[in-house]
Design a protein around this motif. Structure first.
Motif, mmCIF file in Angstrom:
data_model
loop_
_atom_site.group_PDB
_atom_site.id
_atom_site.type_symbol
_atom_site.label_atom_id
_atom_site.label_comp_id
_atom_site.label_asym_id
_atom_site.label_seq_id
_atom_site.Cartn_x
_atom_site.Cartn_y
_atom_site.Cartn_z
ATOM 1 N N MET B 1 0.835 -1.199 0.000
ATOM 2 C CA MET B 1 0.000 0.000 0.000
ATOM 3 C C MET B 1 0.870 1.249 0.000
ATOM 4 O O MET B 1 1.880 1.306 0.686
ATOM 5 C CB MET B 1 -0.884 -0.039 1.254
ATOM 6 C CG MET B 1 -1.934 1.022 1.267
ATOM 7 S SD MET B 1 -2.408 1.413 2.948
ATOM 8 C CE MET B 1 -1.694 3.019 3.105
ATOM 9 N N ILE B 2 0.470 2.245 -0.783
ATOM 10 C CA ILE B 2 1.248 3.477 -0.867
ATOM 11 C C ILE B 2 0.533 4.541 -0.047
ATOM 12 O O ILE B 2 -0.671 4.724 -0.165
ATOM 13 C CB ILE B 2 1.386 3.942 -2.329
ATOM 14 C CG1 ILE B 2 1.905 2.792 -3.189
ATOM 15 C CG2 ILE B 2 2.316 5.121 -2.437
ATOM 16 C CD1 ILE B 2 0.898 2.211 -4.105
ATOM 17 N N ASP B 3 1.280 5.247 0.762
ATOM 18 C CA ASP B 3 0.689 6.284 1.606
ATOM 19 C C ASP B 3 0.151 7.418 0.744
ATOM 20 O O ASP B 3 0.687 7.700 -0.334
ATOM 21 C CB ASP B 3 1.738 6.828 2.569
ATOM 22 C CG ASP B 3 2.030 5.844 3.679
ATOM 23 O OD1 ASP B 3 1.125 5.043 3.985
ATOM 24 O OD2 ASP B 3 3.147 5.843 4.206
ATOM 25 N N PRO B 4 -0.914 8.088 1.208
ATOM 26 C CA PRO B 4 -1.539 9.126 0.367
ATOM 27 C C PRO B 4 -0.597 10.247 -0.017
ATOM 28 O O PRO B 4 -0.718 10.805 -1.110
ATOM 29 C CB PRO B 4 -2.692 9.633 1.244
ATOM 30 C CG PRO B 4 -2.495 9.042 2.571
ATOM 31 C CD PRO B 4 -1.703 7.811 2.420
ATOM 32 N N GLN B 5 0.351 10.576 0.856
ATOM 33 C CA GLN B 5 1.157 11.757 0.511
ATOM 34 C C GLN B 5 2.023 11.517 -0.717
ATOM 35 O O GLN B 5 2.358 12.471 -1.425
ATOM 36 C CB GLN B 5 2.016 12.210 1.695
ATOM 37 C CG GLN B 5 3.198 11.353 2.010
ATOM 38 C CD GLN B 5 2.874 10.369 3.137
ATOM 39 O OE1 GLN B 5 1.725 9.988 3.295
ATOM 40 N NE2 GLN B 5 3.847 9.974 3.898
ATOM 41 N N PHE B 6 2.350 10.257 -1.028
ATOM 42 C CA PHE B 6 3.171 10.024 -2.213
ATOM 43 C C PHE B 6 2.384 10.279 -3.487
ATOM 44 O O PHE B 6 2.935 10.749 -4.494
ATOM 45 C CB PHE B 6 3.735 8.607 -2.188
ATOM 46 C CG PHE B 6 4.686 8.385 -1.062
ATOM 47 C CD1 PHE B 6 5.809 9.189 -0.928
ATOM 48 C CD2 PHE B 6 4.460 7.409 -0.113
ATOM 49 C CE1 PHE B 6 6.683 9.012 0.125
ATOM 50 C CE2 PHE B 6 5.329 7.221 0.944
ATOM 51 C CZ PHE B 6 6.444 8.025 1.060
ATOM 52 N N TRP B 7 1.080 9.980 -3.447
ATOM 53 C CA TRP B 7 0.240 10.313 -4.596
ATOM 54 C C TRP B 7 0.220 11.828 -4.815
ATOM 55 O O TRP B 7 0.343 12.313 -5.936
ATOM 56 C CB TRP B 7 -1.185 9.819 -4.371
ATOM 57 C CG TRP B 7 -1.304 8.346 -4.358
ATOM 58 C CD1 TRP B 7 -1.454 7.556 -3.264
ATOM 59 C CD2 TRP B 7 -1.271 7.459 -5.476
ATOM 60 N NE1 TRP B 7 -1.514 6.252 -3.640
ATOM 61 C CE2 TRP B 7 -1.410 6.152 -4.986
ATOM 62 C CE3 TRP B 7 -1.138 7.656 -6.858
ATOM 63 C CZ2 TRP B 7 -1.422 5.052 -5.815
ATOM 64 C CZ3 TRP B 7 -1.154 6.558 -7.674
ATOM 65 C CH2 TRP B 7 -1.283 5.268 -7.154
ATOM 66 N N LEU B 8 0.057 12.563 -3.691
ATOM 67 C CA LEU B 8 0.011 14.024 -3.815
ATOM 68 C C LEU B 8 1.359 14.554 -4.293
ATOM 69 O O LEU B 8 1.426 15.528 -5.052
ATOM 70 C CB LEU B 8 -0.377 14.653 -2.475
ATOM 71 C CG LEU B 8 -1.732 14.225 -1.918
ATOM 72 C CD1 LEU B 8 -2.051 15.006 -0.666
ATOM 73 C CD2 LEU B 8 -2.822 14.404 -2.936
ATOM 74 N N ASP B 9 2.452 13.890 -3.865
ATOM 75 C CA ASP B 9 3.778 14.305 -4.327
ATOM 76 C C ASP B 9 3.878 14.192 -5.846
ATOM 77 O O ASP B 9 4.356 15.108 -6.517
ATOM 78 C CB ASP B 9 4.857 13.427 -3.694
ATOM 79 C CG ASP B 9 5.083 13.754 -2.236
ATOM 80 O OD1 ASP B 9 4.572 14.796 -1.798
ATOM 81 O OD2 ASP B 9 5.755 12.977 -1.554
ATOM 82 N N VAL B 10 3.450 13.037 -6.366
ATOM 83 C CA VAL B 10 3.525 12.840 -7.820
ATOM 84 C C VAL B 10 2.700 13.909 -8.536
ATOM 85 O O VAL B 10 3.160 14.517 -9.514
ATOM 86 C CB VAL B 10 3.027 11.424 -8.201
ATOM 87 C CG1 VAL B 10 2.932 11.283 -9.702
ATOM 88 C CG2 VAL B 10 3.958 10.379 -7.628
ATOM 89 N N ALA B 11 1.496 14.179 -8.000
ATOM 90 C CA ALA B 11 0.644 15.189 -8.634
ATOM 91 C C ALA B 11 1.306 16.568 -8.576
ATOM 92 O O ALA B 11 1.289 17.310 -9.555
ATOM 93 C CB ALA B 11 -0.723 15.215 -7.958
ATOM 94 N N ALA B 12 1.921 16.894 -7.433
ATOM 95 C CA ALA B 12 2.559 18.208 -7.301
ATOM 96 C C ALA B 12 3.726 18.340 -8.275
ATOM 97 O O ALA B 12 3.908 19.386 -8.912
ATOM 98 C CB ALA B 12 3.036 18.408 -5.864
#
Lengths: 166, 102
Positions: B1-12
Motif C-alpha cells: 500500500m502506498i501512503d496518500p502523501q506520495f500520490w500528492l507528491d507525484v501530482a505536485a
C-alpha cells in the motif's frame, strides 16, 4: 515491495519522465507523443488507485480524443517546431515552477497526512458512479453536456473561413 | 500500500513540470499541452483523495470525469482559435500576439 508499490513507482516515474518530454521536446509532435505517454502512465496510476472506470475514460477521451486533436492542431497550423525560450526566461520559469513544487511538497509532508494513517477505501462500483452522476450530480452533468454543445458550435464558428461568414 | 502523501507528491511534481512548460513554451499548441499535463495532475489529486477519504470514492472519479470533459472542451476551443489565428498570422508564436498592446 508489494505489487501495487511496484506499479506506483513504475507508472509515476513514467508519468513524470513523459511530462518532462512534453515541456522539453523541441518538436511538437514529439511532445504530443510524450503527452500520450503521460496520459497512459496516469491511466496506470488510476488503475493502481482502483479507479478502473476512470482509467477507461482517460484512455478513451484523453488518448483517443484530446491527444489526437492536439496532433491535428499541430498539423493544421504547420507549427511543428518550437524554438527554445531565452535562457533568462527558462531560468525564471524553472525558479517559479521549482519554488511552487517545493512549497507544495513541503505543505504535503507537513500537513499531517504522513502520520494520519489513512486506509484505502473500497473501490467504487461502476453502477455507483453512474447512479451518483444522474442523481446527486445531475445538474453539473447536464451543465457539462450544455458546455460540450456550446463548444461544438463555437469551435465551428471560430474556425471556419472568414469569407464564409454572412 | 502506498501512503496518500506520495500520490500528492507525484501530482505536485507533475503540476510543477506543467507550470514550467506553460512559462517557457512559445508555441500556443505547446502551451496547451503543458496545461494538459497540469490538468492531469489535478485529476490525479481528485482520484487519490477519493481513494483515501471515507465514502467519496465515486466522487473522486466523478470530479475527474468532469475535469476530463472540461479539458476536452478547452482543447477544442483552443484548436479552433489556433486554426483561425494561423490563417491570419501564419504563426502561433505567443510572443507575436501583441496587436492589442497599447
Amino acid at each position: 515491495m508489494t505489487l501495487s508499490t511496484f506499479f506506483f513507482v513504475v507508472f509515476s516515474l513514467a508519468a513524470l519522465a513523459f511530462a518532462v518530454g512534453v515541456v522539453a521536446a523541441r518538436r511538437l509532435l514529439r511532445a504530443a507523443v510524450c503527452l500520450a505517454g503521460t496520459v497512459l502512465a496516469t491511466a496506470g496510476l488510476y488503475l493502481t488507485l482502483r479507479a478502473d472506470f476512470l482509467a477507461a475514460v482517460q484512455l478513451l477521451v484523453y488518448l483517443g480524443g484530446i491527444v489526437v486533436l492536439l496532433v491535428f492542431a499541430i498539423m493544421l497550423t504547420a507549427d511543428t517546431h518550437d524554438e527554445k525560450a531565452p535562457l533568462q526566461r527558462r531560468a525564471l520559469a524553472a525558479l517559479a515552477a521549482g519554488a511552487f513544487g517545493a512549497v507544495n511538497l513541503y505543505a504535503i509532508h507537513g500537513s499531517g497526512l504522513a502520520t494520519a494513517a489513512l486506509r484505502p477505501q473500497p473501490a467504487a462500483e461502476f453502477a455507483e458512479i453512474g447512479r451518483r452522476l444522474l442523481t446527486a450530480y445531475a445538474i453539473p452533468f447536464e451543465l457539462i453536456s450544455l458546455l460540450l454543445l456550446a463548444v461544438l458550435v463555437g469551435a465551428i464558428v471560430v474556425a471556419r473561413k472568414p469569407e464564409e461568414t454572412p | 500500500m502506498i501512503d496518500p502523501q506520495f500520490w500528492l507528491d507525484v501530482a505536485a511534481l507533475l503540476f510543477s513540470i506543467g507550470l514550467y512548460g506553460l512559462l517557457t513554451r512559445r508555441s500556443a499548441v505547446g502551451i496547451l499541452m503543458a496545461v494538459e499535463v497540469m490538468l492531469t495532475a489535478a485529476a490525479l489529486n481528485f482520484v487519490a483523495g477519493g481513494r483515501f477519504a471515507a465514502g467519496v470514492m465515486a466522487e473522486g472519479s466523478i470530479a475527474a470525469i468532469f475535469l476530463i470533459a472540461i479539458a476536452a472542451s478547452e482543447v477544442v476551443v483552443a484548436m479552433a482559435i489556433f486554426v483561425a489565428l494561423f490563417r491570419l498570422r501564419k504563426s502561433t508564436d505567443v510572443n507575436q500576439m501583441n496587436s492589442m498592446k497599447g
